[in-house]
Design an enzyme around this catalytic site. Structure first.
Site, short mmCIF file in Angstrom:
data_model
loop_
_atom_site.label_atom_id
_atom_site.label_comp_id
_atom_site.label_asym_id
_atom_site.label_seq_id
_atom_site.Cartn_x
_atom_site.Cartn_y
_atom_site.Cartn_z
N TRP A 101 -9.17 -57.54 -14.25
CA TRP A 101 -9.69 -57.62 -12.97
C TRP A 101 -10.96 -56.81 -12.89
O TRP A 101 -11.67 -57.11 -12.21
CB TRP A 101 -8.40 -57.36 -11.96
CG TRP A 101 -7.34 -58.12 -12.09
CD1 TRP A 101 -6.29 -57.96 -12.49
CD2 TRP A 101 -7.25 -59.53 -11.87
NE1 TRP A 101 -5.21 -58.88 -12.42
CE2 TRP A 101 -6.05 -59.96 -12.19
CE3 TRP A 101 -8.42 -60.52 -11.47
CZ2 TRP A 101 -5.59 -61.41 -11.81
CZ3 TRP A 101 -8.04 -61.79 -11.36
CH2 TRP A 101 -6.73 -62.32 -11.55
N ASP A 171 -9.81 -51.62 -5.87
CA ASP A 171 -8.87 -52.96 -5.86
C ASP A 171 -7.32 -52.28 -5.94
O ASP A 171 -7.13 -51.81 -6.99
CB ASP A 171 -9.13 -53.80 -6.87
CG ASP A 171 -8.35 -54.80 -7.06
OD1 ASP A 171 -7.38 -55.02 -6.43
OD2 ASP A 171 -8.55 -55.98 -7.70
N LYS A 195 0.94 -59.74 -4.20
CA LYS A 195 1.85 -58.92 -5.23
C LYS A 195 2.78 -58.09 -4.59
O LYS A 195 3.86 -57.98 -5.05
CB LYS A 195 0.74 -57.80 -5.99
CG LYS A 195 -0.65 -58.50 -6.72
CD LYS A 195 -0.16 -59.39 -7.84
CE LYS A 195 -1.25 -60.46 -8.23
NZ LYS A 195 -2.53 -60.02 -8.71
C1 LIG Z 1 -3.67 -60.57 -8.90
C2 LIG Z 1 -4.91 -59.63 -8.83
C3 LIG Z 1 -6.26 -60.08 -8.47
C4 LIG Z 1 -6.75 -61.46 -8.10
O1 LIG Z 1 -6.03 -61.77 -6.98
P1 LIG Z 1 -6.50 -63.22 -6.32
O2 LIG Z 1 -5.92 -62.97 -5.09
O3 LIG Z 1 -5.90 -64.18 -7.21
O4 LIG Z 1 -7.86 -63.17 -6.35
C5 LIG Z 1 -7.37 -59.27 -8.44
N1 LIG Z 1 -7.08 -57.78 -8.87
C6 LIG Z 1 -5.73 -57.54 -9.14
C7 LIG Z 1 -5.46 -56.01 -9.46
C8 LIG Z 1 -4.69 -58.36 -9.23
O5 LIG Z 1 -3.53 -57.87 -9.61
#
Ligand SMILES: *Cc1c(COP(=O)(O)O)cnc(C)c1O
Length: 360
Positions: A101, A171, A195
């Protein structure tokens, strides 16, 4: 009705209480005669839903007044572009690469300016967090970017990088609301909610007000300007109404459970049960450095692909879903987010013990 123990990395398990409440309100939301899915985002009823969600999130995370909370669409991945578009004043940003990511965000950043790799753990397949206590950080960076919890590899920053005064952008998709956080240490905290908070389709961006500017990169779409969203309280266009409503319920559930310190305690307890088992097992092994382990995502392997596949199949038959590791890593991964009950982890460990005995 029977529910499984769902160890999915995302979309992931939600509190049963929240799902039941949503089911009760499905046809008639508190006497409105309609579902939240069916109502105008400009209605008084919806205004209360989104305002309460924001107020509860502010209370949970202790978000200072000089930070805006935005409820947006496009997932975390869209923020990989929105962040440089809005924040790259000098067209220069630093990225710390701790997994897929972070790498994706880095690649996207390169489209808009100079994206510099400040540190990386790619040399050991992202099984650790690099030492970020004294990085070489150019003074003209617009921001330093991290992925705080690495969903795929199962690592987490337990100490934030020393950014030497540069704004930190994080993030937090897979560790959102899993423990207390000092918002003032960040310029931007953001994450997709699927998540640990709610249904896919909502991304929450918490951003310090001075970073919300008009002079964004030329060509930035109106919708991707934080200023557009902030000026309109996330209601510039139709927001992901139903998703925000469920997030609001999860915020209330966390408050009822005792807030983020209680969540942390609960998450540490769960993770310890699993990690303690892995540390003494002769068959199963954790894949990351102990000091960098995530409380949320726990990858493990047997070291034998056939045995891994057998474990995944048998665990599924026994009511443990989604334990297969990420397609790029293999092995297994148990995601044990806030809503995973402690019994789920206890039963998983009992099942692993039994599997180890039977297959020794
Ligand atoms: C799942 C995830 C993403 C991607 O998320 P989307 O909403 O599918 O774009 C980005 N960063 C992390 C840390 C993730 O776990």
């Amino acid at each position: 009705m029977s529910r499984v123990y769902n160890f999915s990395a995302g979309p992931a398990v939600l509190p049963e209480e929240v799902l039941k409440e949503a089911a009760d309100e499905m046809l008639d939301y508190r006497g409105c005669g309609m579902s939240v899915m069916e109502m105008s985002h400009r209605s008084k009823v919806y205004d209360t839903i989104i305002k309460e969600a924001e107020a509860d999130l502010r209370e949970l995370m202790n978000i200072p007044d000089n930070y805006k909370v935005l409820f947006l669409q496009g997932g975390a991945s869209q923020q990989f572009a929105a962040i440089p578009m809005n924040l790259m004043k000098n067209k220069k940003a630093g990225y710390i690469l701790t997994g897929q990511w972070a790498k994706k965000a880095f690649q996207e950043g390169k489209i808009y300016g100079e994206a510099i790799e400040l540190a990386s753990s790619a040399d050991e397949t992202f099984s650790y967090i690099p030492d970020c206590s004294n990085l070489d950080i150019p003074a003209d960076l617009d921001y330093v970017y991290i992925c705080e919890n690495n969903t795929i590899y199962g690592t987490k920053y337990h100490t934030l990088p020393d950014t030497k005064g540069i704004d930190l952008v994080a993030d937090v998709s897979s560790c959102f609301l899993s423990e207390p956080v000092d918002v003032t240490k960040y310029g931007v905290i953001y994450g997709g909610v699927q998540k640990n908070i709610g249904p896919a389709g909502v991304v929450i961006v918490i951003i310090r007000e001075d970073l919300i500017r008009d002079d964004v990169l030329p060509g930035t779409p109106t919708m991707l300007k934080y200023k557009t969203q902030a000026d309109n309280d996330s209601l510039y266009n139709t927001p992901p109404c139903y998703g925000i409503y469920i997030c609001g319920k999860v915020f209330k559930w966390i408050k009822k459970m005792g807030g983020l310190s209680a969540m942390k305690e609960h998450n540490e307890k769960k993770a310890k049960i699993l990690y303690d088992f892995l540390d003494q097992s002769k068959m199963f092994k954790g894949t990351v450095r102990k000091e960098d382990r995530s409380l949320m995502n726990v990858p493990f392997v047997t070291g034998n692909e056939e045995l891994d596949a057998k474990f995944v199949a048998e665990s599924k038959a026994a009511g443990f879903e989604n334990l297969k590791g990420h397609r790029t890593v293999g092995g297994m991964r148990a995601s044990i987010y806030n809503a995973m009950p402690i019994e789920g982890v206890e039963k998983l460990v009992a099942f692993m013990k039994k599997f180890e005995e039977e297959n020794a």
